[in-house]
Enzyme design. Structure first.
Site, PDB file in Angstrom:
ATOM      1  N   PHE A 139       0.856  -1.198   0.000  1.00  0.00           N
ATOM      2  CA  PHE A 139       0.000   0.000   0.000  1.00  0.00           C
ATOM      3  C   PHE A 139       0.881   1.232   0.000  1.00  0.00           C
ATOM      4  O   PHE A 139       1.723   1.398   0.869  1.00  0.00           O
ATOM      5  CB  PHE A 139      -0.932   0.041   1.228  1.00  0.00           C
ATOM      6  N   ASP A 226       9.500   2.599   1.486  1.00  0.00           N
ATOM      7  CA  ASP A 226       8.367   3.357   2.010  1.00  0.00           C
ATOM      8  C   ASP A 226       8.280   3.107   3.513  1.00  0.00           C
ATOM      9  O   ASP A 226       7.815   2.052   3.955  1.00  0.00           O
ATOM     10  CB  ASP A 226       7.090   2.896   1.283  1.00  0.00           C
ATOM     11  N   LYS A 255       3.176  10.189   8.286  1.00  0.00           N
ATOM     12  CA  LYS A 255       2.499   9.759   9.513  1.00  0.00           C
ATOM     13  C   LYS A 255       3.133  10.291  10.806  1.00  0.00           C
ATOM     14  O   LYS A 255       2.891  11.419  11.186  1.00  0.00           O
ATOM     15  CB  LYS A 255       2.391   8.237   9.531  1.00  0.00           C
TER      16      LYS A 255
HETATM   17  C1  LIG Z   1       3.174   2.483   3.846  1.00  0.00           C
HETATM   18  C2  LIG Z   1       2.237   3.599   3.493  1.00  0.00           C
HETATM   19  N1  LIG Z   1       2.556   4.410   2.474  1.00  0.00           N
HETATM   20  C3  LIG Z   1       1.761   5.429   2.146  1.00  0.00           C
HETATM   21  C4  LIG Z   1       0.584   5.684   2.812  1.00  0.00           C
HETATM   22  C5  LIG Z   1      -0.285   6.831   2.401  1.00  0.00           C
HETATM   23  O1  LIG Z   1      -0.181   7.847   3.330  1.00  0.00           O
HETATM   24  P1  LIG Z   1      -1.260   9.024   3.377  1.00  0.00           P
HETATM   25  O2  LIG Z   1      -2.551   8.426   3.839  1.00  0.00           O
HETATM   26  O3  LIG Z   1      -0.681  10.024   4.336  1.00  0.00           O
HETATM   27  O4  LIG Z   1      -1.363   9.554   1.994  1.00  0.00           O
HETATM   28  C6  LIG Z   1       0.220   4.866   3.880  1.00  0.00           C
HETATM   29  C7  LIG Z   1      -1.034   5.091   4.606  1.00  0.00           C
HETATM   30  O5  LIG Z   1      -1.562   4.263   5.277  1.00  0.00           O
HETATM   31  C8  LIG Z   1       1.077   3.794   4.229  1.00  0.00           C
HETATM   32  O6  LIG Z   1       0.771   2.970   5.235  1.00  0.00           O
END
Ligand SMILES: Cc1ncc(COP(=O)(O)O)c(C=O)c1O
Length: 404
Positions: A139, A226, A255
């Site tokens: 994700f 990520d 986050k």
């Molecule tokens: C690993 C990862 N990357 C990207 C995102 C996307 O982040 P945002 O909701 O701040 O766009 C998330 C959100 O849960 C995530 O867990």
């Protein structure tokens, strides 16, 4: 317009788009690892705003720092120098052993920037149609590019045509990525979560991460990790990849970096740091003084209060408590994760536990349909971890004892 405290949720017309499945409750305020709803009910926060509230709620050092910043300057513009950007970037680079940072406002924005870096990195090397290796169950966000990189058909449904240029492989399968390396001359980068969050708390193994680093070095690919969810101290090190003793070339963060103030960052090492030139990328809000101050203070307070060590120690105790409490319970498939990023996988879908946990005074989430996810604030105490186990174990036992 009513002030928030006099606004009646029940009487309101639904004008907010129904993009979320929500519980019928609204949180009003929080202290530490506890939150209270508008009806005065109290909850232990096992969710931390989905791995966001690093310092819990209303942290006594963060609140005055943010008040001070709001009174001085919330937003200026990237037309001008923003000294707090330099301060936060320097600290992030020091902690990660990397060199340069681009600031934005969220996880998907950080990932979007990473994907642009990978494409331009490829073009700069004469690859006309650069491709990026991505993962099953990944994700990365919900913009068109990041949902295309995401490995969940539900997230992608209805949004075709997707962005092209991704090659998907299974996690922790070295032979799959080796096959891509042998056969695909367009690949320029590998993009993965060190621990998949939304995909169900699936860790990339240490040998796999080392192998991917080796392949990236051999091929001249960028390793892009990520760490939006698993980074920022959650696993007990500043960044989850540090457990494997490797370094990425590109690391998106978001986050927990701002303890609740929206923020995103792409941290780059020497291979990727000079890919973007002036005009290649930008953001109106990205790197604003309020978010930067939140980042600087979050890192400072985390260090002052030993929150990495706390995440490791209390996380291990929490995991142990869950393992002991759920030992031998049929229908508990696995308890996994590291530090304060834990998943309890059940043998059946368990979305119903979200509401039941709230009724029992505990905030948590259910992801990948069958995985109960705990990503509480990093200030969680050992006693609070015990309380979490005491609420959660009977809930799971009762749930699994029900006929299907
Ligand atoms: C690993 C990862 N990357 C990207 C995102 C996307 O982040 P945002 O909701 O701040 O766009 C998330 C959100 O849960 C995530 O867990």
């Amino acid at each position: 317009m009513n002030a928030p405290e006099t606004f009646s949720l029940a009487a309101a017309e639904p004008h907010v788009m129904p993009t979320y499945g929500r519980l019928p409750l609204a949180l009003a305020y929080g202290r530490g690892c506890w939150v209270w709803d508008t009806e005065g009910r109290k909850y232990l926060d096992g969710l931390g705003g989905i791995a966001v509230n690093t310092l819990g709620h209303a942290h006594p050092k963060l609140v005055p720092a943010l008040q001070d910043q709001i009174a001085k300057l919330i937003h200026s513009s990237n037309y001008y120098l923003v000294p707090l950007q330099e301060q936060l970037a320097a600290r992030l680079c020091e902690l990660a052993g990397m060199t340069n940072v681009f600031f934005c406002n969220s996880g998907l924005e950080a990932n979007e920037a990473a994907l642009k870096i990978a494409r331009k990195y490829g073009h700069d090397r004469g690859v006309d149609r650069p491709e990026i290796v991505v993962y099953e169950s990944a994700f990365h966000g919900r913009s068109i590019a990041t949902l295309s990189a995401t490995g969940n058909p539900k997230v992608q449904a209805g949004f075709a045509p997707l962005v092209e240029g991704f090659v998907r492989v299974p996690l922790n399968d070295a032979s799959a990525i080796e096959a891509v390396a042998r056969t695909n001359r367009n690949v320029v980068a590998v993009f993965l979560e060190v621990i998949q969050g939304e995909g169900g708390i699936n860790p990339a193994t240490v040998p796999y991460l080392r192998e991917v680093r080796r392949i990236c070095d051999e091929r001249g690919w960028l390793l892009m990790l990520d760490e939006v969810q698993c980074g920022m101290g959650r696993t007990g090190k500043w960044f989850a990849h540090q457990w494997a003793g490797i370094k990425p070339d590109v690391m998106p963060l978001a986050k927990g970096l701002g303890s609740g103030v929206p923020i995103g960052a792409v941290v780059c090492g020497p291979k990727a740091a000079d890919v973007f030139k002036a005009g290649n990328h930008g953001s109106t809000f990205g790197g604003n003084p309020l978010a930067m101050r939140a980042g600087v203070e979050t890192l400072r307070i985390m260090e002052e209060e030993g929150l990495l060590e706390n995440a490791a120690r209390v996380g291990a105790a929490l995991k142990r408590g869950l393992e002991e409490g759920l030992a031998g319970v049929a229908g508990v498939t696995e308890i996994r994760g590291q530090g304060l990023m834990l998943g309890i996988e059940l043998a059946r879908p368990c979305g119903a536990l979200l509401g039941r946990a709230a009724d029992a005074g505990l905030m948590l989430s259910v992801t990948a349909e069958r995985v109960i996810r705990l990503v509480p604030p990093l200030i969680l105490s050992a006693d609070e971890a015990r309380q979490m186990v005491a609420i959660l174990v009977p809930l799971i036992r009762d749930f699994l004892a029900e006929p299907q």
